[in-house]
Design a protein around this motif. Structure first.
Motif, short mmCIF file in Angstrom:
data_model
loop_
_atom_site.label_atom_id
_atom_site.label_comp_id
_atom_site.label_asym_id
_atom_site.label_seq_id
_atom_site.Cartn_x
_atom_site.Cartn_y
_atom_site.Cartn_z
N GLY A 103 -15.42 -1.49 -50.99
CA GLY A 103 -14.48 -1.43 -49.89
C GLY A 103 -15.18 -1.19 -48.56
O GLY A 103 -14.74 -1.69 -47.52
N GLY A 104 -16.29 -0.45 -48.60
CA GLY A 104 -17.06 -0.21 -47.39
C GLY A 104 -17.72 -1.48 -46.86
O GLY A 104 -17.85 -1.67 -45.65
N MET A 105 -18.14 -2.35 -47.76
CA MET A 105 -18.70 -3.64 -47.35
C MET A 105 -17.61 -4.50 -46.69
O MET A 105 -17.85 -5.15 -45.67
N ALA B 243 -20.04 -10.61 -55.43
CA ALA B 243 -19.79 -10.58 -53.98
C ALA B 243 -20.51 -9.42 -53.32
O ALA B 243 -21.09 -9.55 -52.24
N ALA B 244 -20.48 -8.26 -53.97
CA ALA B 244 -21.16 -7.08 -53.44
C ALA B 244 -22.67 -7.29 -53.38
O ALA B 244 -23.33 -6.93 -52.41
N ASN C 210 -7.52 -6.40 -57.94
CA ASN C 210 -7.32 -5.02 -58.36
C ASN C 210 -5.88 -4.58 -58.12
O ASN C 210 -5.20 -5.09 -57.23
N GLY C 211 -5.43 -3.58 -58.88
CA GLY C 211 -4.14 -2.95 -58.62
C GLY C 211 -2.99 -3.93 -58.63
O GLY C 211 -2.80 -4.69 -59.58
N GLU C 212 -2.20 -3.91 -57.56
CA GLU C 212 -1.04 -4.80 -57.50
C GLU C 212 -1.46 -6.26 -57.43
O GLU C 212 -0.64 -7.16 -57.67
N PHE C 213 -2.72 -6.51 -57.10
CA PHE C 213 -3.23 -7.88 -57.03
C PHE C 213 -4.12 -8.22 -58.21
O PHE C 213 -4.97 -9.11 -58.13
N ALA C 214 -3.93 -7.52 -59.33
CA ALA C 214 -4.79 -7.71 -60.50
C ALA C 214 -4.68 -9.12 -61.07
O ALA C 214 -5.62 -9.62 -61.70
N ASP C 215 -3.55 -9.78 -60.86
CA ASP C 215 -3.37 -11.13 -61.39
C ASP C 215 -3.98 -12.20 -60.49
O ASP C 215 -3.97 -13.39 -60.85
N LEU D 59 -15.26 -1.36 -56.29
CA LEU D 59 -15.35 -2.29 -57.41
C LEU D 59 -14.37 -1.94 -58.53
O LEU D 59 -14.45 -0.85 -59.11
N THR D 60 -13.44 -2.81 -58.81
CA THR D 60 -12.43 -2.73 -59.89
C THR D 60 -11.46 -1.55 -59.78
O THR D 60 -10.66 -1.34 -60.68
N ARG D 61 -11.52 -0.79 -58.69
CA ARG D 61 -10.63 0.36 -58.55
C ARG D 61 -9.48 0.02 -57.61
O ARG D 61 -9.55 -0.92 -56.83
#
Length: 272
Positions: free
Chosen positions: A95-97, A193-194, A40-45, A10-12
């Motif tokens: 990420g595990g989900m 979503a989680a 998140n990250g490079e896809f934050a937008d 989540l958010t990391r």
């Protein structure tokens, strides 16, 4: 050799893995492929999807585009891109989900799974998936979402039990947040979503290892224990780490993966 893909929660993002990719490279003999979840990250937008299933579709396409294995291309039908060879996935929390849903929906694409401190319906109850004692801390993080250092301090307090690197962590994490900020709306969509995700009853067809932290203050370690019991898979518990096990003891995580792979190799050699 199969590609190993790493998915955070989540958010990391990928930079939050810290030293684990380097240690895991030594353990598995190849550099893992680090992918960000949408939002998140490079896809934050990018607007984060409202479902784990849509996150899977996004990550599968990203894996193909990054050359994880061959591809059927984005136009290969309703299922989207296809991996020509199975990949292995190590993932934690949300990420595990995503990794679990990927393995259940596309069993031929995942060769192995390592899940860290994840929680999945219907195997765990609401108060186990998110401890009530963590709710005030999460509310404080949300309140200070636009203040990088205060928000990251709150996240550190909730997810990490190793405090000797606190100052360096806050400096690094605050810089990450400023360079690729996750919007509050994306954070809420990921959380939703989680919360809604429910896995199929049947365990993924691939070999699976569950890693958990006994002192996780965010997610009850009973979630991993119940999942291990339901699916009959390997389950190993760290004695003192928090929810962000890769932060608190990345060497232990790499060692567990190495030992698991070695154990499987021995058992395979002994099978007539």
């Amino acid at each position: 050799m199969s590609t190993w893909i790493l998915l955070r929660g989540l958010t990391r993002e990928t930079r939050h893995w810290g030293r684990l990719p380097e240690l895991l490279r030594d353990a598995i003999g190849a550099a893992p492929l680090l992918l960000d979840l949408p939002g998140n990250g490079e896809f934050a937008d990018i607007r984060a999807p409202a479902t784990v299933a849509d996150m899977v579709d996004f990550v599968r396409l990203a894996a193909v585009q990054r050359g994880a294995a061959g591809s059927g291309g984005a136009g290969s039908g309703a299922a989207g891109p296809e991996l020509a060879a199975p990949c292995n996935v190590l993932a934690m929390s949300l990420g595990g989900m995503v990794a679990t849903d990927w393995a259940q929906r596309y069993p031929g694409e995942i060769g192995r799974l390592v899940l860290i401190n994840t929680s999945i319906r219907p195997f765990s109850r609401v108060h186990e998936r998110l401890r009530p004692s963590a709710w005030p801390g999460l509310a404080s993080v949300a309140l200070h979402w636009r203040d990088a250092r205060l928000a990251e301090r709150g996240i550190h307090r909730l997810t990490c039990n190793r405090a000797d690197t606190l100052d360096a962590d806050l400096a690094t994490w605050s810089a990450i947040r400023r360079s690729a900020p996750v919007s509050r709306a994306n954070a809420l969509r990921q959380l939703g979503a989680a919360a809604r995700f429910s896995a199929g009853d049947a365990r993924p067809a691939c070999p699976l290892l569950l890693l958990a932290s006994r002192e996780d203050r965010l997610v009850d370690p009973a979630c991993s224990a119940k999942l291990a019991a339901a699916w009959g898979v390997d389950h190993r518990v760290h004695a003192w780490a928090g929810h962000d096990l890769p932060h608190d003891d990345p060497a232990w995580v790499a060692q567990q993966v190495r030992a698991w792979l070695a154990q499987d190799a021995v058992e395979s050699a002994q099978t007539p």
